[in-house]
Scaffold this motif. Structure first.
Motif, short mmCIF file in Angstrom:
data_model
loop_
_atom_site.label_atom_id
_atom_site.label_comp_id
_atom_site.label_asym_id
_atom_site.label_seq_id
_atom_site.Cartn_x
_atom_site.Cartn_y
_atom_site.Cartn_z
N TYR A 134 1.23 -0.94 -0.02
CA TYR A 134 -0.01 0.35 0.03
C TYR A 134 0.58 1.07 0.10
O TYR A 134 0.54 2.38 -0.01
CB TYR A 134 -0.63 0.36 1.06
CG TYR A 134 -1.85 -1.44 1.31
CD1 TYR A 134 -2.65 -1.26 0.05
CD2 TYR A 134 -1.59 -1.94 2.14
CE1 TYR A 134 -3.81 -2.40 0.42
CE2 TYR A 134 -2.75 -3.06 1.85
CZ TYR A 134 -3.85 -3.30 1.58
OH TYR A 134 -4.42 -4.47 1.33
N THR A 136 2.57 2.93 2.21
CA THR A 136 1.97 3.12 3.28
C THR A 136 3.52 3.20 4.38
O THR A 136 3.79 1.87 4.84
CB THR A 136 0.93 3.01 4.16
OG1 THR A 136 0.00 3.73 2.77
CG2 THR A 136 0.52 4.09 5.22
N LYS A 173 2.16 8.39 3.17
CA LYS A 173 1.24 7.54 1.56
C LYS A 173 2.41 7.76 0.50
O LYS A 173 2.35 9.45 0.18
CB LYS A 173 0.25 7.31 1.52
CG LYS A 173 -0.32 6.65 0.63
CD LYS A 173 -1.39 6.66 0.63
CE LYS A 173 -2.33 5.16 -0.52
NZ LYS A 173 -1.20 3.51 -0.56
N ARG A 174 2.52 6.50 -0.45
CA ARG A 174 2.97 7.74 -1.63
C ARG A 174 1.78 7.44 -2.75
O ARG A 174 1.55 5.72 -2.49
CB ARG A 174 4.74 6.16 -2.15
CG ARG A 174 4.94 6.72 -3.35
CD ARG A 174 6.19 6.34 -3.71
NE ARG A 174 6.44 4.95 -4.18
CZ ARG A 174 6.86 4.48 -3.41
NH1 ARG A 174 7.10 4.06 -2.85
NH2 ARG A 174 6.17 2.98 -4.48
N TRP A 175 1.73 8.08 -3.08
CA TRP A 175 0.64 7.66 -4.35
C TRP A 175 1.15 7.72 -5.77
O TRP A 175 1.28 8.85 -6.57
CB TRP A 175 -0.68 9.03 -4.87
CG TRP A 175 -0.54 9.01 -2.94
CD1 TRP A 175 -0.40 9.98 -2.03
CD2 TRP A 175 -2.28 8.72 -2.39
NE1 TRP A 175 -1.09 10.14 -1.41
CE2 TRP A 175 -2.03 9.69 -1.15
CE3 TRP A 175 -2.94 8.15 -2.85
CZ2 TRP A 175 -3.35 9.21 -0.77
CZ3 TRP A 175 -3.89 8.02 -2.43
CH2 TRP A 175 -4.34 8.30 -1.07
N HIS A 180 3.67 12.10 -3.00
CA HIS A 180 4.00 11.92 -1.60
C HIS A 180 3.17 12.42 -0.53
O HIS A 180 2.74 13.99 -0.96
CB HIS A 180 5.60 12.02 -0.78
CG HIS A 180 6.26 11.16 -1.88
ND1 HIS A 180 6.96 9.98 -1.28
CD2 HIS A 180 6.91 11.16 -3.73
CE1 HIS A 180 7.37 9.55 -2.50
NE2 HIS A 180 7.34 10.06 -3.53
#
Length: 275
Positions: A134, A136, A173-175, A180
């Motif tokens: 995820y 995360t 979290k990295r999207w 980020h």
């Protein structure tokens, strides 16, 4: 003929022993290096930075030097800080930071802050959840702040004027590959030795950053929010980091108050060196 038979027999025996030795050697397992613990790359904010990278790995070390310039209606503040952070074990980061603050009057105000060795900060941070699936990471931490008396008041006042107790929580979290986000929040318990009570303020810092593709540079923005004596304050910090080489980076930050405040435009820079 008999000699030939003996030579041939010895040769066959030698070949069999050699092949057996090679086969045995091939069967001996070769020790492989220990696998590194999972870690998700997150962009670390520049103004309110983290104790260590989220999901830190044992042996990581970093030194930071930084300078901060702030303008108010009555005075200018020049602050410098030095940090040393390291990971003694996987996922645990420790940090020691020293802050100095110097002030210059720019109005007719009589009462402005005095030059001082501002704070000594001792921090710990542990990443208790790391998910590569995820992208995360979740972490908790604690900072102990020791506040010191102004230089010119040391003759008649105690060296230490108060303490701050700062537990905090981090969610990052990295999207996708480049975007980020991060939340850093927690209470600040302020105990001044000349009072009989402890103030409780809050900090809620959020950031969004974009990693420039095929590089270690990034640009982003921090929203540093505080609730001080029941009053909400927020400063916006657009920022960017330039990676000079594998070990050295420079971070540049500007500050714009969003809520009404004595503080005006500010600027901040950070020199980051990974050991």
């Amino acid at each position: 003929m008999e000699n030939r038979v003996k030579v041939s027999g010895n040769l066959i025996l030698f070949v069999l022993l050699f092949c057996g030795t090679v086969t045995s050697a091939q069967e001996i397992p070769i020790a492989s290096p220990p696998a590194k613990i999972p870690k998700v790359h997150h962009i670390e904010p520049l103004y309110i930075d983290l104790v260590r990278d989220l999901g830190a790995r044992k042996g990581e070390k970093e030194i930071n030097l930084a300078g901060d310039f702030k303008n108010t209606a009555d005075y200018s503040e020049y602050a410098v800080l030095a940090e040393y952070e390291f990971a003694p074990i996987d996922r645990l980061g420790l940090e020691i930071e020293t802050d100095f603050a110097f002030f210059k009057k720019i109005s007719n105000a009589q009462d402005i802050p005095k030059n001082r060795f501002d704070n000594l900060r001792l921090s710990a941070q542990y990443s208790f959840y790391v998910s590569t699936k995820y992208n995360t990471t979740l972490a908790v931490g604690y900072t102990q702040v020791i506040g010191f008396t102004a230089f010119e008041d040391l003759d008649d006042k105690p060296l230490i004027k108060g303490l701050e107790y700062c537990p905090f929580f981090i969610a990052a979290k990295r999207w996708g590959a480049n975007f980020h986000s991060l939340i850093f929040a927690g209470p600040i318990f302020k105990h001044r030795f000349n009072t009989d009570y402890t103030n409780v303020d809050w900090q809620i810092n959020t950031s969004v950053d974009y990693a420039i593709p095929n590089s270690s540079h990034f640009v982003g923005i921090e929203f540093n929010k505080e609730i001080v004596d029941g009053k909400f304050e927020m400063i916006m910090h657009p920022q960017g980091k330039i990676q000079i080489n594998k070990a050295l980076a420079i971070g540049l930050v500007a500050g714009f108050p969003i809520t009404k405040s004595k503080e005006k435009f500010s600027s901040f820079f950070r020199v980051i060196y990974e050991l």
